[in-house]
Design a protein around this motif. Structure first.
Motif, PDB file in Angstrom:
ATOM      1  N   GLY A  60       0.929  -1.284   0.045  1.00  0.00           N
ATOM      2  CA  GLY A  60      -0.025  -0.104   0.085  1.00  0.00           C
ATOM      3  C   GLY A  60       0.654   1.203   0.107  1.00  0.00           C
ATOM      4  N   GLY A 117      -5.491   3.750  -3.010  1.00  0.00           N
ATOM      5  CA  GLY A 117      -4.343   2.590  -2.782  1.00  0.00           C
ATOM      6  C   GLY A 117      -3.324   3.348  -1.559  1.00  0.00           C
ATOM      7  N   LEU A 369      -1.953  -3.933  -2.133  1.00  0.00           N
ATOM      8  CA  LEU A 369      -2.874  -3.721  -3.202  1.00  0.00           C
ATOM      9  C   LEU A 369      -2.736  -4.743  -4.336  1.00  0.00           C
ATOM     10  N   ILE A 397      -6.931  -0.323  -9.743  1.00  0.00           N
ATOM     11  CA  ILE A 397      -6.808  -0.643  -8.334  1.00  0.00           C
ATOM     12  C   ILE A 397      -8.051  -1.531  -8.051  1.00  0.00           C
ATOM     13  N   VAL A 400      -8.085  -3.447  -2.159  1.00  0.00           N
ATOM     14  CA  VAL A 400      -6.791  -3.035  -1.074  1.00  0.00           C
ATOM     15  C   VAL A 400      -7.140  -3.744   0.138  1.00  0.00           C
TER      16      VAL A 400
END
Ligand SMILES: [Zn+2]
Length: 411
Positions: A60, A117, A369, A397, A400
């Motif tokens: 991340g 993110g 991520l 993305i 997460v």
């Protein structure tokens, strides 16, 4: 849970590289990393395996400087720093007199950051104690990794945003006792900047941070006018003001650092204090451009931050891209995309002394991520990390993870 794809890992020389592999999670931490092997058995259809040959598995992002109360003024354009503070920032921060509003604003801000993110932050709240307490609570509930400080100001700001130094120091001390260093959510000692603090408040902040071994956050040398006013108000150089107050430590994060003279730079290097480069905020407020190469040669350890809300970008990838472009405009040594990816992950983690964050490492917190780019980034004869950085789209993305738990999923 196993995440498989192209892993963003350190290259051992201040940059990142991509290697095929997989990461196995065990509860909140990374339990195993295997390179060169996509999954234990080769495909993502196995239960508990996500990602695939077209995905990146990335730590991340970490944002080393932002203001949680300022999301509502992102894009307030056209003024230099000191007028921007008076006309946009202080009225917005006044609203945190209402702790409930502070809590809901923080929740929304953290959701936005995680959506972009970002899983770790070093952030300013406001001068309001109860609002800051709620802010820390919300960060804990959301699961992000965070350093958050009550802003300390006792002069040169609207009366509604100033407090007596003794009161502020008591309040900051109680936050530090409840949220000590090395916790996932910790309180930082946060004098806003020299101009909004008396010497008493600055010295008290330095003493408190030493007692609590807390991180210190403040700003330095963002604009020329501010530097001149610091010289007038204190009768000494900017870095000397902080040094005399005990605020230059290896745990100190100083936002901006654009107008530092050689003595300032030497003093920061000796103290091993960190400068947080905020390139999008600097271009937005027309403050100037930080000379990254000069600071690195000193050497001063650098971090990078969005500085929301003067900074208009929530995505740390785009902030990193601006760092590259700033250096290019200055005509100096331009960081590679590999170094830029490193700066928003392991580099920022190191600057914040987060040794178990910002990198794919066994035992590190599983703040991760899964990114599925829609462009052809794997073709030969070009740098994939550069293609990914300059072609970046937040919609890539897919997932997460915060502490091994799925916090956001876009599938
Ligand atoms: Zn700032």
């Amino acid at each position: 849970m196993i995440l498989t794809g192209h892993l963003l890992i350190e290259d051992g020389s201040g940059g990142c590289q991509l290697r095929t592999g997989h990461v196995k999670l065990d509860g909140e931490i990374i339990a195993e990393i295997s390179l060169d092997e996509l999954t234990p058995r080769g495909n993502r259809s196995i239960q508990g395996v996500i990602g695939g040959h077209d995905c990146l598995i990335c730590p991340g992002f970490i944002d080393a400087h932002l203001h949680l109360s300022q999301f509502g003024i992102i894009g307030a354009h056209g003024l230099p720093l000191l007028r921007w503070l008076e006309e946009f920032t202080f009225p917005e921060e006044n609203k945190w007199n209402d702790p409930e509003l502070a809590a809901s604003t923080t929740a929304t801000a953290l959701e936005e950051l995680v959506g972009h993110g970002t899983t770790g932050i070093a952030a300013y709240a406001t001068v309001h104690h109860e609002a800051t307490r709620r802010c820390l609570q919300v960060a804990e509930q959301k699961g992000v990794r965070a350093l958050i400080g009550q802003v300390l100001m006792d002069c040169n700001a609207p009366a509604s945003l100033c407090r007596p130094a003794a009161q502020l120091l008591n309040e900051a001390e109680s936050l530090g006792a409840k949220y000590p260093p090395n916790r996932r959510v910790a309180a930082a000692v946060t004098p806003r900047f020299a101009l909004s603090c008396s010497e008493e408040l600055l010295r008290g902040s330095g003493k408190l941070a030493t007692e609590q071994q807390a991180t210190i956050q403040t700003h330095i040398a963002e604009t020329k006018i501010e530097c001149q006013q610091v010289q007038r108000q204190f009768g000494k150089r900017y870095s000397q003001v902080y040094c005399d107050a005990g605020l230059l430590t290896e745990r100190t994060l100083l936002g901006h650092g654009i107008y530092l003279d050689p003595l300032d730079r030497q003093q920061l290097a000796t103290a091993n204090s960190k400068i947080v480069h905020c390139p999008t905020a600097n271009s937005f407020l027309r403050s100037g451009e930080m000379h990254r190469q000069t600071l690195m040669e000193e050497p001063i350890q650098l971090a990078i931050g969005s500085d929301i809300g003067a900074g208009y970008e929530r995505s740390m990838v785009r902030v990193a891209r601006e760092m590259i472009l700033t250096a290019a405009r200055l005509g100096t040594s331009v960081p590679s995309a590999s170094e830029a990816w490193y700066s928003i992950t392991a580099g920022n983690a190191d600057a914040l002394s987060w040794l178990d964050a910002g990198r794919l490492r066994v035992g590190a917190s599983a703040d991760l991520l899964i990114i599925r780019p829609s462009i052809d980034w794997q073709s030969a004869n070009s740098d994939p990390l550069s293609k990914l950085m300059f072609g970046w789209d937040d919609r890539w993305i897919q997932h997460v993870f915060l502490r091994g738990k799925l916090a956001r999923s876009y599938n």
